[in-house]
Design a protein around this motif. Structure first.
Motif, PDB file in Angstrom:
ATOM      1  N   ILE A   2       0.800  -1.362   0.168  1.00 54.88           N
ATOM      2  CA  ILE A   2      -0.215   0.188   0.175  1.00 54.88           C
ATOM      3  C   ILE A   2       0.698   1.385   0.242  1.00 54.88           C
ATOM      4  N   ASP A   3       0.712   2.214  -0.918  1.00 59.29           N
ATOM      5  CA  ASP A   3       1.447   3.072  -0.902  1.00 59.29           C
ATOM      6  C   ASP A   3       0.494   4.483  -0.251  1.00 59.29           C
ATOM      7  N   LEU A  41      -6.039   5.752  11.284  1.00 59.69           N
ATOM      8  CA  LEU A  41      -6.874   5.544   9.801  1.00 59.69           C
ATOM      9  C   LEU A  41      -6.680   4.197   9.457  1.00 59.69           C
ATOM     10  N   LEU A  42      -5.383   3.425   9.744  1.00 62.50           N
ATOM     11  CA  LEU A  42      -5.154   2.222   9.252  1.00 62.50           C
ATOM     12  C   LEU A  42      -5.779   1.064   9.738  1.00 62.50           C
TER      13      LEU A  42
END
Length: 42
Positions: A2-3, A41-42
């Motif tokens: 994931i970027d 947020l992750l």
């Protein structure tokens, strides 16, 4: 993989001069303060 691109805005009523820009805050302290917000947020 994931970027992620993450931006945090810090505001101040004080003048931002070269002394501040070369201090630890922009490169060390600010990311350390902002990271928990990204992590939530992750």
């Amino acid at each position: 993989m994931i970027d992620i691109e993450f931006a945090c805005l810090f505001k101040t009523s004080e003048l931002i001069d070269d002394r501040f820009k070369n201090s630890h805050f922009p490169k060390i302290n600010a990311p350390a303060i902002a990271f928990p917000f990204l992590q939530s947020l992750l």
